[in-house]
Design a protein around this motif. Structure first.
Motif, mmCIF file in Angstrom:
data_model
loop_
_atom_site.group_PDB
_atom_site.id
_atom_site.type_symbol
_atom_site.label_atom_id
_atom_site.label_comp_id
_atom_site.label_asym_id
_atom_site.label_seq_id
_atom_site.Cartn_x
_atom_site.Cartn_y
_atom_site.Cartn_z
ATOM 1 N N TYR A 241 0.765 3.981 -0.680
ATOM 2 C CA TYR A 241 -0.098 2.933 -1.204
ATOM 3 C C TYR A 241 0.385 1.545 -0.797
ATOM 4 O O TYR A 241 -0.325 0.571 -0.941
ATOM 5 N N TYR A 242 1.618 1.426 -0.354
ATOM 6 C CA TYR A 242 2.237 0.131 -0.114
ATOM 7 C C TYR A 242 1.846 -0.517 1.192
ATOM 8 O O TYR A 242 2.043 -1.704 1.372
ATOM 9 N N LEU A 538 3.015 4.958 -7.578
ATOM 10 C CA LEU A 538 2.283 3.860 -8.191
ATOM 11 C C LEU A 538 3.174 3.066 -9.146
ATOM 12 O O LEU A 538 3.083 1.840 -9.229
ATOM 13 N N LYS A 539 4.039 3.763 -9.879
ATOM 14 C CA LYS A 539 4.969 3.067 -10.781
ATOM 15 C C LYS A 539 5.913 2.176 -9.981
ATOM 16 O O LYS A 539 6.236 1.053 -10.394
ATOM 17 N N LEU A 541 5.199 0.853 -7.166
ATOM 18 C CA LEU A 541 4.374 -0.255 -6.699
ATOM 19 C C LEU A 541 4.269 -1.335 -7.770
ATOM 20 O O LEU A 541 4.367 -2.523 -7.489
ATOM 21 N N GLN A 542 4.106 -0.917 -9.030
ATOM 22 C CA GLN A 542 4.072 -1.875 -10.137
ATOM 23 C C GLN A 542 5.372 -2.650 -10.238
ATOM 24 O O GLN A 542 5.391 -3.829 -10.561
ATOM 25 N N LYS A 546 3.043 -5.953 -7.367
ATOM 26 C CA LYS A 546 1.747 -5.931 -6.703
ATOM 27 C C LYS A 546 0.686 -5.365 -7.657
ATOM 28 O O LYS A 546 0.942 -4.398 -8.369
ATOM 29 N N LEU A 548 -2.477 -3.282 -9.114
ATOM 30 C CA LEU A 548 -3.036 -1.970 -8.810
ATOM 31 C C LEU A 548 -4.555 -2.025 -8.901
ATOM 32 O O LEU A 548 -5.127 -2.815 -9.665
ATOM 33 N N GLN A 549 -5.189 -1.160 -8.101
ATOM 34 C CA GLN A 549 -6.638 -1.055 -8.143
ATOM 35 C C GLN A 549 -7.050 -0.163 -9.315
ATOM 36 O O GLN A 549 -6.237 0.543 -9.912
ATOM 37 N N GLN A 552 -6.314 3.500 -8.970
ATOM 38 C CA GLN A 552 -4.884 3.787 -9.082
ATOM 39 C C GLN A 552 -4.445 3.797 -10.537
ATOM 40 O O GLN A 552 -3.626 4.631 -10.942
ATOM 41 N N LEU A 553 -4.975 2.874 -11.337
ATOM 42 C CA LEU A 553 -4.656 2.858 -12.772
ATOM 43 C C LEU A 553 -5.178 4.112 -13.457
ATOM 44 O O LEU A 553 -4.521 4.666 -14.355
#
Length: 573
Positions: A241-242, A538-539, A541-542, A546, A548-549, A552-553
């Motif tokens: 995702y990054y 995703l965690k 990424l948080q 950045k 999240l869309q 993704q949430l």
């Protein structure tokens, strides 16, 4: 002669003051607290001067006795900085224009600290890169202006001594140390042309062929000129995702190297050792890896995996701290980098700021607004994990910043590393061993590989021959890195495909994931784990800040449901 006592500048809604540093901490009597709200505060590079703006004046004082050096009538100042030799004070305020004055007034002023006169007033609309960069001897100063780097000599800002024209130049950094000065520049690509980083030696700017080193990149959207960290917004392979992040090393002799990272995922932090012979990288999907590399980009020591996203070397370079701040729980790992031995593992939750004291013995952690507007305060620690001083900010007030007084190199000598906790009435906050989440039905059963979402990797010395291994040649090490990188990429793209086993005996000795006996159930378990791994990404990424869309949430909200499904599948429900 005993070394000096460092000061800590504290700035908040209740004013600005200087705290006389560890081990005893009390307000500096030579500097009376300014109760007015300060917009900005800064020490000079050698720590002899301290300046701040309280919304009325910019005041410069001598730290030794608190005597006033200069007073400037600049109520709107939002940024200020000293030149390396304390010759110039740069001040910046937000650029503004009116209907009566469409051009606006110059908002960047350069002041002569000896006379108090204004050397030059310039326009600087963006706060990014607002301050000129000086060489350590102040013989050269440089600032970016409309696709050009303007060079000034001996603080004469009325005459541009040299120009380096590069279309759309976005980043530059001037080399530390003495002459001859070098400057590294980054130009992002456009219309099919690659991005590039070039290294020049001042004042030799006669075209691209004059560059000491040149490196082009076809996939780069941002750059951090520390080693060279490149970010690409979109990963076209869909593996992350990054986007993609790579790390390159660019030497002054023109050699370039790709730093072979041993785990896929984002690059959280890169820090150079003060000796400039090694650098440490924190990278990879959580739990993140941390590795020290030498100037050949060969791994020296691998700290294994853990909840960390930042790295800090002590000013003397003998201690390294890995930390997990932001969305992580503030766990710190303190390491003796000469023995590669862990010293302590304290925890500072909700910290928004960390900084080493110049003495190399203490650190400060702070919880500041506007990042967090509750539980504001700061702690001063000994690196062995004990809290020596703690200050909670009263309700209704906010802490904005804590800054250590800097000192010239060599002021504080390196001391032997201690492993026994320093005495303190406030005690230690040694982190308890973290227990991985286990579903209720599995908590009284033995831990198996299938019940772990992550396999933790222990620290290991990566120097050839460190563990009694046969030392490989440079070519063999390079080929080994290529094989490992290719293998890791293949596994990342095809996680369900088992790794090939070249040695039957090795295959028998390697633990495999337990099977339920039903191939269909095993397949479902793998799919659920794959989804949980995506949630972990995703965690992570948080943790980088950045956004999240929405989709993704929504995936993250299904974590509890997936854990329950995994539990049912493993129990055969």
């Amino acid at each position: 002669m005993a070394p000096p006592t460092p000061l800590l500048a504290v700035r908040g809604s209740d004013g600005t003051f200087l705290l006389r540093g560890p081990p005893k901490c009390e307000e500096n009597a030579d500097f009376p607290r300014d109760p007015r709200q300060s917009r900005y505060a800064a020490f000079s590079k050698d720590g002899t001067f301290f300046a701040w703006c309280n919304g009325e004046k910019v005041t410069v004082v001598n730290v030794a006795d608190g005597s006033q050096v200069r007073l400037f009538d600049l109520p709107k100042t939002a940024m200020l900085e000293f030149s390396p030799l304390n010759t110039v004070l740069a001040t910046w305020q937000v650029y503004s224009k009116t209907q009566d004055n469409p051009q606006g007034d110059p908002n960047l002023q350069l002041w002569d600290l000896k006379t108090g006169s204004c050397l030059k007033a310039l326009y600087q609309k963006k706060v990014q890169g607002w301050c000129p960069s000086w060489s350590d001897d102040e013989k050269i100063a440089v600032r970016s202006v409309n696709n050009e780097l303007h060079f000034f000599e001996n603080n004469d800002f009325n005459t541009i001594a040299n120009k380096l024209h590069l279309q759309k130049v976005s980043e530059f950094v001037l080399s530390p140390g003495s002459q001859p000065s070098k400057v590294a520049v980054y130009v992002p690509g456009s219309k099919g042309a690659p991005s590039f980083v070039r290294l020049y030696q001042y004042p030799n700017f006669a075209g691209p062929t004059s560059a000491l080193a040149n490196k082009s990149f076809f996939k780069a959207d941002r750059v951090n000129l520390c080693v060279i960290e490149l970010d690409t917004e979109v990963d076209k392979t869909g593996a992350s995702y990054y986007g993609e992040q790579t790390l390159h090393y660019l030497a002054t002799n023109g050699e370039t190297s790709l730093v072979q990272l041993q785990k896929n995922g984002p690059i959280y932090d890169v820090a150079w050792s003060p000796s400039s012979t090694e650098f440490c990288v924190v990278y990879g999907f959580m739990p993140a890896k941390a590795t020290v590399y030498n100037l050949k980009c060969d791994p020296v020591f691998d700290f294994g995996t853990g909840p960390r996203n930042a790295v800090y070397y002590s000013p003397q370079g003998h201690i390294l701290i890995l930390a997990g701040f932001g969305n992580l729980r503030g766990q710190m790992e303190v390491w003796d980098v000469k023995k590669w031995k862990q010293v302590s593992k304290p925890q500072a939750p909700d910290s928004t700021h960390f900084a080493w004291c110049p003495d190399g013995e203490h650190v400060v952690t702070s919880t500041c607004a506007p990042r967090l507007r509750v539980s504001n305060g700061y702690k001063i620690w000994h690196y062995t994990g004990t809290v020596l001083y703690k200050q909670d900010i009263p309700a209704g007030t906010e802490l904005w910043e804590t800054v250590w007084q800097p000192f010239p190199d060599g002021t504080f000598p390196e001391r032997p590393v201690k492993y026994q906790a320093a005495p303190s009435e406030l005690g230690s906050t040694e982190a308890k061993p973290a227990q991985a989440y286990r579903p209720p039905a599995l908590r009284n059963k033995p831990v198996t590989a299938s019940s772990k979402l992550h396999e933790e990797e222990p620290p290991q010395n990566m120097r050839p021959g460190a563990a009694g291994d046969k030392q490989l040649s440079k070519t063999a090490l390079k080929n080994q890195k290529k094989r490992e990188a290719k293998k890791a990429a293949k596994q990342e793209m095809n996680p369900d495909v088992p790794e090939p086993q070249s040695n039957p005996s090795q295959a028998n000795s390697t633990p495999t994931e337990p099977s339920s006996g039903d191939p269909e159930t095993d397949k479902k378990i793998k799919n659920v784990k794959k989804k949980l791994k995506a949630i972990d990404e995703l965690k992570a990424l948080q943790a980088t800040g950045k956004p999240l869309q929405k989709n993704q949430l929504e995936k993250m909200e299904k974590e509890a449901q997936l854990l329950k499904e995994l539990e049912d599948l493993q129990l055969g429900v």
